[in-house]
Every structure is written in structure tokens, then in C-alpha cells.
Design a protein around this motif. Structure first.
Motif, short mmCIF file in Angstrom:
data_model
loop_
_atom_site.label_atom_id
_atom_site.label_comp_id
_atom_site.label_asym_id
_atom_site.label_seq_id
_atom_site.Cartn_x
_atom_site.Cartn_y
_atom_site.Cartn_z
N LYS A 283 30.02 41.63 34.00
CA LYS A 283 29.86 41.66 35.46
C LYS A 283 30.53 40.46 36.13
O LYS A 283 31.11 40.58 37.21
CB LYS A 283 28.37 41.68 35.81
N ASP A 284 30.45 39.30 35.49
CA ASP A 284 30.93 38.05 36.08
C ASP A 284 32.00 37.42 35.21
O ASP A 284 31.73 36.52 34.42
CB ASP A 284 29.75 37.08 36.25
N PRO A 285 33.24 37.88 35.30
CA PRO A 285 34.30 37.39 34.41
C PRO A 285 34.68 35.94 34.64
O PRO A 285 35.26 35.30 33.75
CB PRO A 285 35.48 38.31 34.74
N ASN A 361 36.66 44.85 30.26
CA ASN A 361 35.44 44.79 31.05
C ASN A 361 35.62 45.30 32.47
O ASN A 361 34.64 45.53 33.18
CB ASN A 361 34.90 43.37 31.07
N THR A 362 36.88 45.50 32.90
CA THR A 362 37.10 46.10 34.22
C THR A 362 36.84 47.60 34.20
O THR A 362 36.68 48.22 35.25
CB THR A 362 38.54 45.85 34.71
N ASN A 363 36.79 48.18 33.00
CA ASN A 363 36.51 49.61 32.85
C ASN A 363 35.73 49.83 31.56
O ASN A 363 36.24 50.37 30.57
CB ASN A 363 37.82 50.40 32.82
N PRO A 364 34.45 49.41 31.51
CA PRO A 364 33.67 49.49 30.28
C PRO A 364 33.58 50.88 29.67
O PRO A 364 33.50 51.03 28.45
CB PRO A 364 32.29 48.97 30.70
N GLY A 371 29.61 52.24 27.43
CA GLY A 371 30.10 51.53 28.61
C GLY A 371 29.93 52.28 29.92
O GLY A 371 29.92 51.66 30.99
N SER A 372 29.79 53.60 29.86
CA SER A 372 29.62 54.35 31.10
C SER A 372 28.29 54.02 31.79
O SER A 372 28.11 54.34 32.97
CB SER A 372 29.69 55.86 30.82
N HIS A 373 27.38 53.38 31.07
CA HIS A 373 26.08 52.98 31.64
C HIS A 373 26.07 51.51 32.07
O HIS A 373 25.02 51.01 32.47
CB HIS A 373 24.97 53.21 30.61
N SER A 376 30.73 46.90 35.78
CA SER A 376 32.10 46.51 35.45
C SER A 376 32.41 45.15 36.03
O SER A 376 31.73 44.67 36.94
CB SER A 376 33.10 47.55 35.95
N ALA A 377 33.45 44.53 35.49
CA ALA A 377 33.81 43.18 35.90
C ALA A 377 34.25 43.15 37.36
O ALA A 377 34.92 44.07 37.85
CB ALA A 377 34.91 42.64 34.99
N ALA A 378 33.90 42.08 38.03
CA ALA A 378 34.24 41.91 39.44
C ALA A 378 35.76 41.86 39.62
O ALA A 378 36.49 41.29 38.80
CB ALA A 378 33.61 40.64 39.98
N ILE A 379 36.22 42.47 40.69
CA ILE A 379 37.63 42.41 41.08
C ILE A 379 37.76 41.40 42.21
O ILE A 379 37.09 41.52 43.25
CB ILE A 379 38.14 43.79 41.55
#
Length: 516
Positions: A283-285, A361-364, A371-373, A376-379
Motif C-alpha cells: 500500500k505504501d511503497p 505491487n501496483t497490480n497485486p 492479490g485480487s483481495h 495496491s501500491a499508491a500512485i
């Protein structure tokens, strides 16, 4: 009634190994076995360890989020390591806290069993419990269930995955089998603990241990079916006891992240560890992989790093890392990220693996089995590029073992197949291990994933098709993969308790759309 952390703190001999002398040193994560701190650094850490446990006992430690599973094992570990460096009243206070539940009323804090304990043993374990008072489990069936789960955990972690068995404790607890105590802990919001107890003769950093688990994991206290809470707690906490057989001075972030990863190996269906994902790099890269937040949950939230490695290379990769961290005589004795780097450098290379993990992590959902649950990493920023807005650029600063993500999308004006985009990256020089990665999502589904090669001066460029019909978006991940530290620093919370040498490094990128 309220139970303090003293309930599960260790019974400890006064003749423990004192940490050896050392001086601070710089390392790139590939050097010789890690030294340990001493002198004023150790004295101050000992005082903080005692303060930490005192706060936990008083209920003044930072509260956990609702539904979370706070883990006091490492607070106990710190006190275990600190005892030789305490003296006078502080030492007496610490020794008063360090008691097994069976020490009973002799415990000056009144947290031991108040009535004689019973026990039931299997080949590997002994379960201890009482039949009355608030510490009593609901019935004999629950005692049997707890023993059965511990047997299954042993088979999963020691026999199937091949980790070192916990060190035998001699006759403590009545025999040399591993001891597990059932006590009422739910009133504190605590699920259970494993603690080191005695340093192995002839070794400096290997210790025996024992565990304490809640006596019933009541749904009213823990919010889920008791058996599910028991399963994840047993898997997580027992892995701490295994870790003590590798190195009881290992970096805390590594111990907690791999123990939380172990929950997936034993109790995959429970998914209790998903609650920590918002606190880690999924979530927090921008937060560093190896930070240990004593009052937070970063270290638990970073278990997906080891999930990524195990899904890519198999479960054995994590054991290989712990084998590098093993601190027995003649063993590698590498510290956390040093051990990780040594293993991954024999595969695709640490920086290459870390950049692909950061980008994943941008698309778990496309990188992890579950990973669908996940979040995702912040943009950091998204641009729509087209005929009237052809350039996107950004400068940023990134800490060690962290990343930032940027997205570009073609707008409706980019029709036809000839439109392209070029992305140029300006990163620090190679000495600080910068990296960059690109994920292109196709309009018709699927993606293209590739690293962006960087020169020794940190320059890289890629060009790719960017028409509206073929591309949905492109994500640029900029990565600081540095593993350089000044080790054994005061108040440090990273690998080797060190100060990272490559914090807040400057990165920049520029994306331009064009038609050849």
C-alpha cells in the motif's frame, strides 16, 4: 482481570552471554558476518527495553488498531538480551518480570498461575494449563486441540519446510520437550508469545524458548472463530521460537515479516495477515522495506516481500535466507537484508528482484495468488497524454529500499498505430543502486513488464507503442534498492540497526508522446 506482559516473559538465568565489543562500520550488505553493538549503545538500548516492557505492563504502550494481533515476542526478546546490561534496581525489576506462568504467586507482579498447573505431552510438546481461575481453558477438548495444532505446526515448519527445530530447554517445564502455556491474554488484546529463555552453551546468539497462547481465543475478544485465531497464532509465534535457534539478535523487521509470512504456509485460509497490508509496501511503497516500527505495523505489513519471493522461487527461498542469517559457530551470520541480498544475488540479482517486486505491487492481482483481495501500491501522479499535452515529468526523492510509481495514459486523441511514448529516467549513480521498471497494460488485456536499464550514471530510456487502441496505461516505477548502511547506530530501526547511507535520493523521469 487484566493481564500484563509479565504473564509471558521469560524465566532467565543470571549467567547470560554479554554482547561482544564492536565499532560502527559501513557495509553494502555483502560484507563479513555482522558484528554486534556494545558500550553506551547497548546500555541505552537496555534501558529502553525495560521501559518498553514497563509501558506494556502499565497499559501505556501505543494501542493496536481494532482487530489487529499485537505481538509482544520481540519486546520480550529485547528484555532477554538486555538483562546482562542492567544493574541494581533495574536488573531486579527486570528479573521480577522474567517469569514463566508456573512461577505462580512468587511472581511479584501476580501474573503467574494462581493454582497448580497440569500438563499433557506429545512427542514434541507439553501443554500446560490450570483447571480453575481466569486462566483456565474452557474444557479438556480445547487443551487437546491446542496440543494437536502445535503438533501440526511442527510438522509444517520443521519437518515439511525444513527449518531448524527450537533448542531443547533441558528439564525446564519438567522435561526437554517444547513447552506451551495456556493463559488468559485476551483482556490485553494479546494472542500469544514465544520468548527466548537460555543461551546455548558455547554459542552467543542461539537460545531456547517457550510459548504462551491465549487460553480460549474467545470470539468475543478476538473477533473470529477460536480455532482460526489459534492456528495463525501458533504458526506465527512458534516460528519465533525457530528463529531463536538461528539468531536471537536478528533484525526485528525480518523476524516479524517472515513470521507473518509463515501464517500463509500453515493457515492460508484464515488470512488474518491481510489486515497489515495497508502498513507495508503493498500500500505504501515510499516506506522502506526494512523499517521496524515499534509502535506500528510496517514489519507485519511487509510479509508480501517474502510471499513474492516464495511464489517466484518456491518456499525454500525463505529458508535459504535464514540459513545465511544463522549465527551458530562457523555459520554465515549475515544480518537480515545482507542475507536476502546474498541469496537473491545468486538468482536474478537483488536489485532486479526488488524492482520487479516494487512494480508488482501496483497490480497485486497479477503478481500474487491472492492479490485480487489486496490493496495496491499508491500512485504518486497520473497523466493523460495526447496531442495537446505530450509531456509528463516529475522529480522526486526516494528512501532506501523504497519506490515511487507514476502512470501515463493515452487520451482519445492518440488514434492510429503510429503513436509512441518515450520514457527517460535520471537516477542517482550506480553506487547507490537505483533501478526502474515499466509495466504496460494493453487495452485488450494482458501486460508487458520489463526493467528499464540504467547506465552507471543513472540514465535510462525506453520507447514503446502508445496508441489508444493498443495501450490502456503505462506505469513507471522508480526504485532505490540501496543496501548500504552505517551499522550499529543509536536508535536505528533498520537492518543491522544501521543508518542508511542513501536516503532521499533524487530521481526524475520524463515521458513524451510522439509520432515518428
Amino acid at each position: 482481570m487484566r493481564r500484563s506482559v509479565a504473564t509471558v516473559l521469560v524465566a532467565l538465568s543470571t549467567a547470560l552471554t554479554v554482547l561482544p565489543a564492536t565499532t560502527s562500520s559501513a557495509t553494502n550488505g555483502t560484507g563479513s558476518p555482522a558484528a554486534r553493538p556494545t558500550g553506551r549503545v547497548v546500555e541505552q538500548r537496555a534501558a529502553r527495553a525495560l521501559d518498553r516492557v514497563t509501558n506494556l505492563l502499565a497499559g501505556t504502550a501505543t494501542a493496536a488498531p481494532t482487530g489487529s494481533r499485537p505481538d509482544a515476542s520481540l519486546a520480550m526478546l529485547d528484555l532477554f538480551r538486555a538483562l546482562p546490561d542492567l544493574s541494581g534496581a533495574d536488573r531486579a525489576k527486570a528479573q521480577g518480570l522474567l517469569a514463566r506462568p508456573t512461577d505462580g504467586p512468587a511472581d511479584q507482579y501476580g501474573d503467574g498461575y494462581l493454582v497448580p498447573a497440569r500438563k499433557k505431552c506429545s512427542t514434541k510438546f507439553c501443554i500446560h494449563w490450570v483447571s480453575s481461575t481466569a486462566d483456565a481453558p474452557p474444557n479438556q477438548k480445547w487443551v487437546n486441540k491446542s496440543l494437536g495444532i502445535m503438533n501440526k505446526v511442527w510438522r509444517a515448519e520443521v519437518q515439511k519446510l525444513g527449518y531448524r527445530a527450537p533448542i531443547k530447554d533441558g528439564s525446564h517445564g519438567g522435561n526437554s520437550k517444547f513447552d506451551v502455556y495456556l493463559k488468559e491474554l485476551g483482556g490485553q488484546g494479546l494472542y500469544g508469545y514465544c520468548a527466548p529463555e537460555y543461551t546455548v552453551k558455547g554459542e552467543k546468539y542461539i537460545a531456547s524458548g517457550y510459548c504462551v497462547l491465549d487460553d480460549d481465543f474467545a470470539r468475543s475478544q478476538f473477533g473470529r472463530a477460536p480455532i482460526k485465531s489459534l492456528r495463525v497464532t501458533a504458526a506465527h509465534e512458534f516460528f519465533h521460537a525457530i528463529q531463536f535457534a538461528y539468531d536471537d539478535t536478528e533484525d526485528h523487521w525480518f523476524m516479524e515479516a517472515t513470521a507473518t509470512w509463515m501464517e500463509e504456509r500453515f493457515a492460508d485460509e484464515v488470512n488474518d495477515n491481510r489486515q497489515y497490508l495497508p502498513y507495508g509496501q503493498v500500500k505504501d511503497p515510499g516506506s522502506s522495506l526494512d523499517i521496524f516500527n515499534q509502535n506500528g505495523f510496517n514489519q507485519y505489513g511487509n510479509w508480501p516481500f517474502f510471499e513474492y519471493l516464495s511464489e517466484k522461487y518456491g518456499n525454500g527461498v525463505v529458508k535459504s535466507i535464514w540459513n545465511k542469517a544463522y549465527a551458530g559457530k562457523g555459520a554465515p551470520d549475515a544480518y537480515s537484508i545482507q542475507a536476502v541480498k546474498q541469496v537473491l544475488d545468486q538468482k536474478a540479482g537483488f536489485a532486479n528482484v526488488f524492482r520487479s517486486y516494487a512494480a508488482a505491487n501496483t497490480n497485486p492481482s497479477g503478481a500474487y495468488a491472492e492479490g485480487s483481495h489486496w490493496p495496491s501500491a499508491a500512485i504518486s501522479k497520473t497523466w493523460s497524454l495526447g496531442k495537446s499535452a505530450r509531456v509528463a515529468k516529475r522529480s522526486t526523492h526516494i528512501d532506501h529500499l523504497a519506490s515511487r510509481n507514476f502512470v501515463i495514459k493515452p487520451d482519445n486523441s492518440l488514434q492510429g498505430s503510429r503513436w509512441q511514448a518515450s520514457v527517460t529516467v535520471n537516477a542517482p549513480s550506480a553506487g547507490s543502486t537505483p533501478a526502474a521498471y515499466l509495466i504496460i497494460k494493453k487495452s485488450q488485456g494482458g501486460s508487458i513488464r520489463k526493467g528499464i536499464p540504467l547506465s552507471d550514471k543513472g540514465y535510462g530510456k525506453v520507447t514503446f507503442s502508445f496508441s489508444r487502441a493498443s495501450v490502456k496505461s503505462a506505469t513507471i516505477t522508480l526504485v532505490n534498492a540501496s543496501t548500504r548502511y552505517r551499522c550499529w547506530r543509536q536508535n536505528a530501526v533498520y537492518s543491522c540497526q544501521g543508518k542508511p547511507l542513501d536516503e532521499a535520493k533524487g530521481f526524475g523521469f520524463k515521458a513524451t508522446v510522439f509520432k515518428p
